[in-house]
Motif scaffolding. Structure first.
Motif, PDB file in Angstrom:
ATOM      1  N   ASP A 247      -1.323 -12.801 -22.855  1.00 45.56           N
ATOM      2  CA  ASP A 247      -0.709 -12.953 -24.173  1.00 45.56           C
ATOM      3  C   ASP A 247      -0.651 -11.633 -24.940  1.00 45.56           C
ATOM      4  OD1 ASP A 247      -3.375 -12.698 -24.639  1.00 45.56           O
ATOM      5  OD2 ASP A 247      -3.614 -14.549 -25.791  1.00 45.56           O
ATOM      6  N   ILE A 248      -1.234 -10.587 -24.386  1.00 41.69           N
ATOM      7  CA  ILE A 248      -1.171  -9.257 -24.990  1.00 41.69           C
ATOM      8  C   ILE A 248      -0.804  -8.261 -23.886  1.00 41.69           C
ATOM      9  CG2 ILE A 248      -2.838  -9.747 -26.823  1.00 41.69           C
ATOM     10  CD1 ILE A 248      -4.960  -8.342 -25.118  1.00 41.69           C
ATOM     11  N   PRO A 249      -0.197  -7.134 -24.241  1.00 44.69           N
ATOM     12  CA  PRO A 249       0.177  -6.166 -23.203  1.00 44.69           C
ATOM     13  C   PRO A 249      -1.051  -5.556 -22.552  1.00 44.69           C
ATOM     14  CG  PRO A 249       0.549  -5.260 -25.400  1.00 44.69           C
ATOM     15  CD  PRO A 249       0.233  -6.705 -25.592  1.00 44.69           C
ATOM     16  N   PRO A 250      -1.046  -5.423 -21.233  1.00 41.70           N
ATOM     17  CA  PRO A 250      -2.177  -4.775 -20.549  1.00 41.70           C
ATOM     18  C   PRO A 250      -2.152  -3.275 -20.824  1.00 41.70           C
ATOM     19  CG  PRO A 250      -0.410  -5.207 -18.997  1.00 41.70           C
ATOM     20  CD  PRO A 250       0.007  -5.836 -20.292  1.00 41.70           C
ATOM     21  N   GLY A 251      -3.304  -2.657 -20.825  1.00 45.00           N
ATOM     22  CA  GLY A 251      -3.375  -1.226 -21.088  1.00 45.00           C
ATOM     23  C   GLY A 251      -2.784  -0.415 -19.944  1.00 45.00           C
ATOM     24  N   ASP A 252      -2.018   0.600 -20.282  1.00 41.11           N
ATOM     25  CA  ASP A 252      -1.393   1.426 -19.244  1.00 41.11           C
ATOM     26  C   ASP A 252      -2.435   2.097 -18.353  1.00 41.11           C
ATOM     27  OD1 ASP A 252       1.048   0.722 -20.225  1.00 41.11           O
ATOM     28  OD2 ASP A 252       1.597   2.707 -20.973  1.00 41.11           O
ATOM     29  N   ASP A 253      -3.508   2.592 -18.948  1.00 38.98           N
ATOM     30  CA  ASP A 253      -4.529   3.271 -18.146  1.00 38.98           C
ATOM     31  C   ASP A 253      -5.213   2.310 -17.185  1.00 38.98           C
ATOM     32  OD1 ASP A 253      -4.044   5.753 -19.183  1.00 38.98           O
ATOM     33  OD2 ASP A 253      -5.647   5.664 -20.684  1.00 38.98           O
ATOM     34  N   ALA A 254      -5.482   1.087 -17.662  1.00 41.64           N
ATOM     35  CA  ALA A 254      -6.124   0.101 -16.789  1.00 41.64           C
ATOM     36  C   ALA A 254      -5.196  -0.281 -15.631  1.00 41.64           C
ATOM     37  CB  ALA A 254      -6.511  -1.140 -17.584  1.00 41.64           C
ATOM     38  N   GLN A 255      -3.897  -0.425 -15.922  1.00 43.36           N
ATOM     39  CA  GLN A 255      -2.939  -0.737 -14.859  1.00 43.36           C
ATOM     40  C   GLN A 255      -2.829   0.416 -13.862  1.00 43.36           C
ATOM     41  OE1 GLN A 255      -0.499  -3.945 -14.854  1.00 43.36           O
ATOM     42  NE2 GLN A 255      -2.668  -4.211 -15.330  1.00 43.36           N
TER      43      GLN A 255
ATOM     44  N   ALA B 148       1.474  -8.565 -15.282  1.00 44.81           N
ATOM     45  CA  ALA B 148       0.491  -7.485 -15.134  1.00 44.81           C
ATOM     46  C   ALA B 148      -0.052  -7.482 -13.713  1.00 44.81           C
ATOM     47  CB  ALA B 148      -0.663  -7.669 -16.119  1.00 44.81           C
ATOM     48  N   PHE B 149      -0.517  -6.322 -13.283  1.00 48.73           N
ATOM     49  CA  PHE B 149      -1.312  -6.234 -12.063  1.00 48.73           C
ATOM     50  C   PHE B 149      -2.748  -6.579 -12.429  1.00 48.73           C
ATOM     51  CE2 PHE B 149       2.205  -3.260 -11.133  1.00 48.73           C
ATOM     52  CZ  PHE B 149       2.683  -3.876  -9.984  1.00 48.73           C
ATOM     53  N   VAL B 150      -3.437  -7.286 -11.521  1.00 45.83           N
ATOM     54  CA  VAL B 150      -4.795  -7.735 -11.820  1.00 45.83           C
ATOM     55  C   VAL B 150      -5.717  -7.402 -10.646  1.00 45.83           C
ATOM     56  CG1 VAL B 150      -3.975  -9.591 -13.319  1.00 45.83           C
ATOM     57  CG2 VAL B 150      -4.403 -10.069 -10.901  1.00 45.83           C
ATOM     58  N   ALA B 151      -6.996  -7.288 -10.943  1.00 50.23           N
ATOM     59  CA  ALA B 151      -7.997  -7.010  -9.918  1.00 50.23           C
ATOM     60  C   ALA B 151      -8.257  -8.273  -9.090  1.00 50.23           C
ATOM     61  CB  ALA B 151      -9.295  -6.543 -10.569  1.00 50.23           C
TER      62      ALA B 151
ATOM     63  N   ASP C 203      -5.164   2.567 -13.174  1.00 51.03           N
ATOM     64  CA  ASP C 203      -6.394   2.593 -12.380  1.00 51.03           C
ATOM     65  C   ASP C 203      -6.313   1.611 -11.214  1.00 51.03           C
ATOM     66  OD1 ASP C 203      -7.587   4.539 -13.920  1.00 51.03           O
ATOM     67  OD2 ASP C 203      -8.719   3.133 -15.159  1.00 51.03           O
ATOM     68  N   LEU C 204      -5.791   0.404 -11.476  1.00 50.96           N
ATOM     69  CA  LEU C 204      -5.654  -0.584 -10.415  1.00 50.96           C
ATOM     70  C   LEU C 204      -4.733  -0.075  -9.305  1.00 50.96           C
ATOM     71  CD1 LEU C 204      -5.283  -3.950 -12.383  1.00 50.96           C
ATOM     72  CD2 LEU C 204      -7.113  -3.360 -10.798  1.00 50.96           C
ATOM     73  N   LEU C 205      -3.595   0.481  -9.687  1.00 49.92           N
ATOM     74  CA  LEU C 205      -2.627   0.942  -8.697  1.00 49.92           C
ATOM     75  C   LEU C 205      -3.117   2.175  -7.941  1.00 49.92           C
ATOM     76  CD1 LEU C 205       0.792   0.473 -10.562  1.00 49.92           C
ATOM     77  CD2 LEU C 205      -0.375  -1.082  -8.983  1.00 49.92           C
ATOM     78  N   SER C 206      -3.928   2.995  -8.597  1.00 48.33           N
ATOM     79  CA  SER C 206      -4.395   4.232  -7.957  1.00 48.33           C
ATOM     80  C   SER C 206      -5.286   3.948  -6.753  1.00 48.33           C
ATOM     81  CB  SER C 206      -5.139   5.104  -8.970  1.00 48.33           C
ATOM     82  OG  SER C 206      -6.387   4.517  -9.324  1.00 48.33           O
ATOM     83  N   ARG C 207      -5.876   2.747  -6.686  1.00 51.62           N
ATOM     84  CA  ARG C 207      -6.763   2.405  -5.576  1.00 51.62           C
ATOM     85  C   ARG C 207      -6.001   1.892  -4.363  1.00 51.62           C
ATOM     86  NH1 ARG C 207      -9.597  -1.075  -9.845  1.00 51.62           N
ATOM     87  NH2 ARG C 207     -10.658   0.488 -11.146  1.00 51.62           N
TER      88      ARG C 207
END
Length: 240
Positions: A147-155, A130-133, A157-161
């Motif tokens: 251990d769980i899939p990261p949310g597409d919207d949250a990922q 995953a991408f992380v802040a 949001d990170l990349l959009s910045r």
């Protein structure tokens, strides 16, 4: 195509034509064995504060490493990208064993394996990349995975910045990462000096007629068929 796909394509997608030409649109630098964000954090800070580049994406690879993903506005030859990552390693990771460094592309062709898409379920561990802040990277400790899939919207949001590295930004950073040759050492025979006056290009070099020296330097700098050392010299000449 969802928001995550759109952001991933904006930053990291590489066309088949670009791949076929041996060029890349993104670069990845990681530290593994064991994973340790405290070693990679100075690279993330340094490329921004010292090299004036936009922040790269931070990723946990779901197996054994933290990674920095650099996005390029314009593709560059793979060997140029590898030289850039080598420069970062020399500047910021000199005390980290070579075996712990993960570079793509790599100056060692036998070690150049392109990382898979992030986020992704990793078969080796059954955990997710995953991408992380930036403020959360240290929380992972030595377990760079989810251990769980990261949310597409949250990922997304990170990349959009994030933004891509512009051509001029990249060339200037390359010049800063490349030490000036010592006046006490001979210039390697394969590195010819830049011509003092515009001249007809040799086969494989910049094409076209050059009445403008600055344009000639720009063409040399951006021509993937020209030796990397000459392209860096052109970039430094433009900076001066």
């Amino acid at each position: 195509m969802n928001r995550l796909d759109t952001e991933h394509q904006r930053l990291f997608a590489t066309s088949d034509e670009t791949r076929a030409s041996g060029r890349v649109r993104h670069m990845v630098l990681g530290v593994a064995g064991p994973a340790d964000w405290t070693l990679l954090a100075p690279v993330w800070r340094g490329v921004q504060s010292e090299l004036d580049l936009p922040a790269p994406a931070i990723a946990v690879n779901g197996v054994d490493a933290f990674e920095l993903w650099f996005s390029l506005a314009d593709p560059v030859p793979a060997d140029t990208a590898a030289a850039f990552l080598d420069g970062l390693c020399a500047r910021y990771l000199g005390e980290v064993a070579v075996a712990r460094r993960r570079c793509w592309p790599s100056s060692d062709a036998g070690l150049s394996v392109e990382p898979g898409r992030v986020p992704q379920l990793m078969a080796e561990t059954g955990r997710w990349s995953a991408f992380v802040a930036p403020d959360l990277a240290a929380v992972f400790g030595d377990d760079p995975s989810l251990d769980i899939p990261p949310g597409d919207d949250a990922q997304a949001d990170l990349l959009s910045r994030l933004r891509t590295i512009g051509r001029a930004e990249f060339q200037i950073a390359m010049a800063r990462l490349t030490p000036e040759p010592s006046p006490f050492l001979p210039v390697p025979s394969q590195v010819a000096p830049l011509p003092a006056h515009p001249a007809a290009p040799a086969q494989g070099g910049p094409s076209g007629h050059h009445d403008d020296p600055r344009q000639f330097l720009l063409d040399v700098m951006n021509d993937p068929s020209v030796a990397l050392a000459l392209r860096i010299k052109a970039a430094k000449a433009l900076l001066s």
